[in-house]
Design a protein around this motif. Structure first.
Motif, PDB file in Angstrom:
ATOM      1  N   SER A   2       2.276   4.778  -1.959  1.00 17.94           N
ATOM      2  CA  SER A   2       1.533   3.622  -1.437  1.00 17.94           C
ATOM      3  C   SER A   2       0.379   3.197  -2.345  1.00 17.94           C
ATOM      4  CB  SER A   2       0.983   3.978  -0.063  1.00 17.94           C
ATOM      5  OG  SER A   2       0.057   5.033  -0.198  1.00 17.94           O
ATOM      6  N   GLN A   3       0.054   4.027  -3.348  1.00 20.06           N
ATOM      7  CA  GLN A   3      -1.071   3.747  -4.253  1.00 20.06           C
ATOM      8  C   GLN A   3      -2.414   3.729  -3.543  1.00 20.06           C
ATOM      9  OE1 GLN A   3      -0.336   3.377  -7.572  1.00 20.06           O
ATOM     10  NE2 GLN A   3       1.824   3.610  -7.047  1.00 20.06           N
ATOM     11  N   LEU A   4      -2.456   4.379  -2.374  1.00 13.76           N
ATOM     12  CA  LEU A   4      -3.729   4.382  -1.640  1.00 13.76           C
ATOM     13  C   LEU A   4      -4.633   5.509  -2.127  1.00 13.76           C
ATOM     14  CD1 LEU A   4      -2.391   3.765   1.973  1.00 13.76           C
ATOM     15  CD2 LEU A   4      -3.904   2.223   0.684  1.00 13.76           C
ATOM     16  N   THR A  52     -12.710  -3.117  -1.917  1.00 11.99           N
ATOM     17  CA  THR A  52     -11.609  -2.189  -2.212  1.00 11.99           C
ATOM     18  C   THR A  52     -11.633  -1.000  -1.250  1.00 11.99           C
ATOM     19  OG1 THR A  52     -11.558  -2.885  -4.517  1.00 11.99           O
ATOM     20  CG2 THR A  52     -10.624  -0.728  -4.024  1.00 11.99           C
ATOM     21  N   VAL A  55     -10.205  -2.083   2.225  1.00 10.45           N
ATOM     22  CA  VAL A  55      -8.756  -2.298   2.340  1.00 10.45           C
ATOM     23  C   VAL A  55      -7.968  -0.985   2.185  1.00 10.45           C
ATOM     24  CG1 VAL A  55      -8.878  -4.746   1.752  1.00 10.45           C
ATOM     25  CG2 VAL A  55      -8.418  -3.095  -0.069  1.00 10.45           C
ATOM     26  N   HIS A  56      -8.511  -0.056   1.406  1.00  7.76           N
ATOM     27  CA  HIS A  56      -7.872   1.271   1.357  1.00  7.76           C
ATOM     28  C   HIS A  56      -8.000   1.961   2.708  1.00  7.76           C
ATOM     29  CE1 HIS A  56      -6.534   2.039  -2.759  1.00  7.76           C
ATOM     30  NE2 HIS A  56      -7.565   1.315  -3.180  1.00  7.76           N
ATOM     31  N   GLY A  59      -5.337   0.688   4.909  1.00  6.14           N
ATOM     32  CA  GLY A  59      -4.044   1.268   4.523  1.00  6.14           C
ATOM     33  C   GLY A  59      -3.926   2.724   4.942  1.00  6.14           C
ATOM     34  N   ASN A  60      -4.965   3.513   4.697  1.00  7.68           N
ATOM     35  CA  ASN A  60      -4.924   4.938   5.046  1.00  7.68           C
ATOM     36  C   ASN A  60      -4.793   5.146   6.546  1.00  7.68           C
ATOM     37  OD1 ASN A  60      -5.067   6.247   2.491  1.00  7.68           O
ATOM     38  ND2 ASN A  60      -7.210   5.621   2.328  1.00  7.68           N
ATOM     39  N   TYR A  73      -0.636  -0.696  -1.602  1.00  7.20           N
ATOM     40  CA  TYR A  73      -1.852  -1.266  -2.183  1.00  7.20           C
ATOM     41  C   TYR A  73      -1.546  -1.664  -3.622  1.00  7.20           C
ATOM     42  CZ  TYR A  73      -6.293  -1.614  -4.604  1.00  7.20           C
ATOM     43  OH  TYR A  73      -7.333  -2.077  -5.369  1.00  7.20           O
ATOM     44  N   SER A  75      -3.364  -3.977  -6.988  1.00  4.79           N
ATOM     45  CA  SER A  75      -4.374  -4.911  -7.490  1.00  4.79           C
ATOM     46  C   SER A  75      -3.624  -6.155  -7.974  1.00  4.79           C
ATOM     47  CB  SER A  75      -5.146  -4.284  -8.649  1.00  4.79           C
ATOM     48  OG  SER A  75      -4.302  -4.138  -9.769  1.00  4.79           O
ATOM     49  N   ILE A 106      -1.217  -4.858   0.754  1.00 10.69           N
ATOM     50  CA  ILE A 106      -2.648  -4.989   0.492  1.00 10.69           C
ATOM     51  C   ILE A 106      -2.803  -5.423  -0.951  1.00 10.69           C
ATOM     52  CG2 ILE A 106      -4.845  -3.759   0.378  1.00 10.69           C
ATOM     53  CD1 ILE A 106      -3.614  -1.716   2.369  1.00 10.69           C
ATOM     54  N   ASP A 108      -5.410  -6.716  -3.812  1.00 14.23           N
ATOM     55  CA  ASP A 108      -6.844  -6.707  -4.105  1.00 14.23           C
ATOM     56  C   ASP A 108      -7.183  -7.721  -5.201  1.00 14.23           C
ATOM     57  OD1 ASP A 108      -9.431  -5.788  -3.817  1.00 14.23           O
ATOM     58  OD2 ASP A 108      -9.061  -3.775  -4.600  1.00 14.23           O
TER      59      ASP A 108
END
Ligand code: ADP
Ligand code: MG
Length: 343
Positions: A2-4, A52, A55-56, A59-60, A73, A75, A106, A108
């Motif tokens: 998820s790149q979180l 940032t 929004v993380h 997501g988390n 997530y 950018s 998400i 960014d």
């Protein structure tokens, strides 16, 4: 994947007047992704204000409630680069298919899509598809959507379907709470007067505040010294001189005190003797003119006076400059000392 970033969550996202709406909208979205009217959720605000992080946190939170959901997530910069890469390798369809599978997108810093028409077209397509399928979209941007230059009107109009919330510079209480929380999280003792001093002095953004804390912690361990006001002043000088070459307040106070032949301490004391009051007002006037300190912060550095006293002082000095030639000449003379230093 998820790149979180797992370390950004709601627990360590301090709530304050500066972020209340954005934070609670974010929380609502995290609790019911895709089913509130906050779709898309657009969070905007200047650099270092917590976009940032927020929004993380969204997501988390979703990921911890629904591990099976595909939360992504990305950018905007990465989105653009991936898209360009897919053009080069003839895999645009794969690119699109990947994003169409996402449950919570998400994205960014969408200001980065500005002027990139092909990418915007692709994003428009993905946006529409996800939105129609009840998938949640969360975006951030460094300015309000109407001010996003170089973004297509049809995209901007989509952003208005949901909720737009802004992040403001953190207010004093929020800055205090952020410092407290960060130091606590690192298990570091910091006296209250130091927290207050830092919260007054660093009033730009949270990232800068964190920079000062990092420098403070480093100096404390290098010098094997407990954190105190002295160390905090050093850490601050370090950061502020690095960030902008402005005359610092200590320098202004020292110079003005010398010029009026009063002691430095008297500028910060309660005394209302005429010559001291004048020196104090002049020093406040220059602090306002030549530093980026807020009125509140200036008042604090003059013995904890409140911001209305600073306003009054600045006004008094301005009036005197207009009416008193001799006074005006001395102000101009003093001014040179600060101008030289600012370069
Ligand atoms: P932006 O994306 O708006 O430039 P970031 O989200 O990267 O800002 O925030 C900068 C730093 O400040 C991060 O380390 C973040 O954890 C911290 N931060 C910002 N706002 C808050 C807050 N309300 N509470 C705690 N930390 C915050
Ligand atoms: Mg950011």
């Amino acid at each position: 994947n998820s790149q979180l970033n797992g370390s950004y969550n709601f627990d360590n996202y301090i709530e304050g007047d500066c972020n209340r709406l954005a934070r609670s909208a974010g929380y609502a979205v995290a609790a019911k992704p895709g089913t509130t009217s906050f779709n898309p959720l657009m969070v905007y605000g200047g650099v270092g204000l917590g976009k940032t992080h927020l929004v993380h946190a969204i997501g988390n939170h979703i990921k911890s409630t629904w591990p099976e959901k595909f939360v992504l997530y990305v950018s905007s910069e990465k989105f653009v680069n991936q898209f360009i890469e897919s053009l080069k390798t003839n895999s645009v369809q794969d690119f699109a298919n990947f994003y169409l599978l996402v449950d919570i997108l998400i994205i960014d810093d969408v200001q980065f899509l500005s002027g990139k028409e092909k990418t915007q077209e692709m994003f428009f397509h993905i946006f529409n598809h996800l939105h129609q399928s009840g998938k949640q979209i969360v975006m951030t941007s460094d300015c309000a959507p109407p001010k996003l230059k170089g973004l297509e009107e049809r995209l901007l109009s989509r952003f208005k379907w949901g909720l737009t919330a802004d992040l403001q510079s953190p207010d004093f209480e929020t800055r205090m709470a952020i410092i407290q929380k960060k130091m606590q999280a690192d298990g570091i003792d910091i006296p209250n007067n130091v927290i207050e001093y830092l919260a007054y002095s660093v009033d730009t953004n949270v990232r800068e505040l964190e920079g000062v804390l990092i420098s403070l912690i480093a100096q404390s361990s290098l010098n094997r010294k407990e954190i105190d006001l002295e160390l905090a002043k050093n850490a601050l000088k370090h950061i502020i001189e690095d960030v902008e070459t402005e005359v610092n307040l200590d320098f202004i106070q020292k110079t003005v005190a010398e010029y009026f032949d009063v002691t430095l301490d008297s500028l910060k004391a309660k005394t209302r003797k005429k010559e001291i009051v004048t020196a104090r007002q002049v020093a406040m006037y220059f602090a306002k003119e030549f530093t980026s300190h807020s009125l509140k912060s200036i008042g604090y550095h003059f013995g904890g006076r409140d911001h209305s006293t600073v306003i009054h002082s600045v006004q008094t000095v301005s009036d005197l400059i207009d009416t008193d030639k001799k006074f005006k000449a001395s102000i101009q003379e003093l001014q040179k000392k600060f101008k030289v230093k600012t370069g």
